[in-house]
Design an enzyme around this catalytic site. Structure first.
Site: not given
Lengths: 227, 78
Positions: A87, A204, A206
């Site tokens: 990002c 994302h 994560e």
């Protein structure tokens, strides 16, 4: 695996990265303040997290790209060390010239947060080797500037050299404009440098690694890094 | 000397902000097209030779103020 997470004023996904790398994967994960000039000894992966570094002033990632820690991140990358930018981290890597291109305002002008599907375009990377080429996985996006842009000649070169790691797709893996949330050229969600050790992506992974939080689609990236 | 740097998206780059503003202007009945939104940066640069000051501003554009992938700049020394 030792991981360094550079933290800039305005980073807000650094704790997600810490949770994924430290808690979920069990890696030795060290946040590093942007004013530092050296990464921790024996850092293997630098995870440049998402957020709004320096309030997105001037251009997203432009000021963070000049932070003192960035010189050592460039040295790490030049030595073949792994760098993953997610990002705002992707935007920073582009502004730091570690990756080609730029992330423009989303075509819709809106901040978009949604679950999207990605197709693995390159499965022989340190970030993807636990996945198959063509494999589809689901991860969230949350950005206003994810519209990947590159001049046509460089885009053709990026495609020809297999620089596209992930592309937005349907849940069945179909590619097409309908499945691109932000207007990104060729539906590009993530790219790698020539050497394959620096990857930037808007989605994302994560944020999708812990069943307690309801999603595990991003685990493939982390399993790849640990294999 | 006072320097004004105008940063614009390159012609081929889609400018959704410009497009939205254009639509807004159409909503008020204005006949307008090709609305583009840019950024204006003003600063004081030491020096008295306009060519020299302009060269400094150009170097600033190359280092930080402009992302050549998507933007172009024009520099005015006032």
């Amino acid at each position: 695996m030792r991981v360094a997470i550079p933290v800039f004023p305005g980073s807000n996904c650094d704790h997600d990265a810490l949770h994924a790398c430290g808690t979920v994967m069990g890696w030795d994960t060290i946040p590093v303040w942007h004013q530092e000039t050296r990464l921790p000894e024996n850092t293997e992966l630098v995870f440049v997290p998402g957020g709004f570094s320096y309030g997105d002033y001037l251009r997203c990632g432009a000021i963070a790209a000049l932070a003192p820690i960035m010189a050592d991140i460039k040295r790490h990358a030049d030595n073949g060390g792994l760098v993953l930018g997610v990002c705002n981290g992707f935007q920073i890597l582009c502004e730091a010239h570690l990756l080609p291109g730029a992330l423009l305002r989303n075509e819709s002008l809106r901040f978009i947060h949604a679950d999207v599907h990605l197709r693995v375009e390159r499965a022989n990377l340190p970030f993807t080797r636990a996945m198959r080429a063509g494999e589809v996985f689901q991860v969230p996006i949350a950005h206003a500037e994810g519209n990947f842009t590159l001049d046509p000649a460089e885009l053709a070169d990026l495609e020809a050299r297999g620089g596209v790691a992930f592309r937005y797709c349907s849940s069945a893996g179909e590619i097409g404009e309908d499945h691109v949330p932000n207007g990104a050229m060729n539906g590009i969600a993530g790219i790698v440098n020539l050497r394959g050790n620096v990857l930037g992506m808007m989605p994302h992974p994560e944020r999708a690694v812990d069943p307690k939080l309801g999603a595990t689609g991003g685990l493939g990236v982390f399993r790849s890094l640990s294999s | 000397m006072k320097v004004r740097v105008s940063v614009q998206l390159k012609p081929g780059i889609l400018d959704p902000q410009g497009k939205a503003v254009e639509q807004g202007l159409h909503g008020f009945g204005f006949e307008v097209e090709h609305v583009r939104i840019g950024r204006l940066i003003e600063m004081d640069v030491p020096g008295s030779d306009p060519a020299d000051v302009k060269a400094k501003a150009l170097a600033m554009c190359e280092k930080l103020l402009v992302n050549p992938v998507m933007e172009k700049a024009s520099i005015e020394v006032l």
